[in-house]
Scaffold this active site. Structure first.
Site, short mmCIF file in Angstrom:
data_model
loop_
_atom_site.label_atom_id
_atom_site.label_comp_id
_atom_site.label_asym_id
_atom_site.label_seq_id
_atom_site.Cartn_x
_atom_site.Cartn_y
_atom_site.Cartn_z
N HIS A 33 0.82 -1.21 0.00
CA HIS A 33 0.00 0.00 0.00
C HIS A 33 0.86 1.26 0.00
O HIS A 33 2.03 1.26 0.42
CB HIS A 33 -0.92 0.01 1.22
N GLU A 189 -2.15 -7.20 7.11
CA GLU A 189 -0.82 -7.04 7.71
C GLU A 189 -0.72 -7.84 9.00
O GLU A 189 -1.73 -8.25 9.59
CB GLU A 189 -0.55 -5.55 7.98
#
Length: 310
Positions: A33, A189
């Site tokens: 990201h 994550e």
């Protein structure tokens, strides 16, 4: 400080009955990201849930730049359009060098499947990427999608088809890049715990550096070894999709995910030892990792030069 190194490896999928499975995508791409508010200021973790942290203005710019860079490695109709988009959305830094990318298969890439972590920053990154894809399709195929058909991170779907155009709408002899989007919590994550007090997290990060990134487990969170289990489950899902002949072709598969997850994904795929995992640092925000299928050996080869700790 880190240095760069090239690395290659094999998949866990051997040839079946002496024949190559025919549904593997030409490329598998991992994208971290763009810059998030937490990357810029860790104090946001004290009062904002990790999965709700958005991109910064820089992160949005990185997402669009990544969209153009992703188009750059696809087999498309008009590379001059891509070059214009790369120039238009260029940002400094963030990209990793690619070594030995040979375009071993020159068939046009018209079906791309995106898997995204359900975190806000990854969905927003995907939005930036797909906005550039929509722009390319409009310039190349003459199809300007209505807003309702463009991907929107605020309208989550477990599995959704976005950006679909009717073939009659496209310019003759022009390929339209159709994309599908799938949210998958397994590619989130590493969990560092819930609300994170800044000072204590700094101490924990220092302890992790001494203990080792792979096995260190955060209180109320995960270790990278725990992430490995999620990665294994997700990769098994990918393998099943590759083997099912009735499924729609996947020319390219893209994972919009996070730094540690990307490293663990590569560790599992290429069978790295944990020591090899420890040698690599996180890829920069908004960068991508490219794996290309070599059909002569029925294996994926890592084309991106990864950063390593000194």
């Amino acid at each position: 400080m880190f240095a760069s190194t090239a690395s290659t490896g094999n998949t866990e999928l051997p040839p079946m009955n002496g024949h190559r499975p025919s549904r593997k995508p030409r490329l598998i791409v991992l994208i971290r990201h763009g810059e998030s508010e937490s990357n810029r200021d860790k104090s946001i973790n004290q009062y904002t849930p990790n999965h709700m942290i958005p991109l910064t203005t820089t992160g949005w710019a990185q997402a669009r730049a990544t969209g153009a860079q992703l188009l750059k490695i696809l087999n498309v109709d008009d590379e001059s359009i891509v070059d214009r988009l790369v120039e238009k959305y260029h940002v400094s830094g963030g990209t990793l060098p690619i070594h030995g990318y040979a375009r071993l298969n020159h068939a046009k890439d018209t079906n791309v499947v995106f898997y995204t972590s359900p975190y806000k920053r990854t969905r927003q990154t995907l939005k930036g990427i797909l906005d550039v894809f929509d722009e390319y399709n409009a310039l190349n195929s003459g199809v300007q999608l209505p807003h309702s058909q463009c991907y929107e991170p605020e309208v989550p779907r477990q599995a959704g088809v976005w950006g679909v155009a009717h073939p009659k709408e496209c310019r003759r002899e022009r390929h339209y890049i159709e994309y599908r989007v799938k949210d998958d919590p397994r590619i989130r994550e590493q969990d560092f715990g819930n609300f994170q007090e800044t000072h204590s997290m700094k101490e924990l990060m220092q302890k992790r550096s001494t203990y080792g990134h792979f096995f260190f487990r955060f209180k109320e969170g995960e270790s990278a070894a725990d992430v490995y289990d999620r990665v294994a489950s997700f990769q098994e899902t990918l393998y099943r999709h590759f083997d099912k002949q009735e499924r729609k072709p996947r020319d390219v598969v893209v994972l919009v995910t996070h730094g540690i997850y990307s490293r663990v994904f590569l560790m599992k795929w290429f069978r790295w030892t944990y020591e090899e995992f420890e040698s690599f640092s996180n890829i920069p925000n908004g960068s991508m990792v490219v794996m290309e299928l070599d059909e002569t050996i029925d294996r994926y080869v890592l084309r991106t030069i990864l950063p390593k700790w000194i």
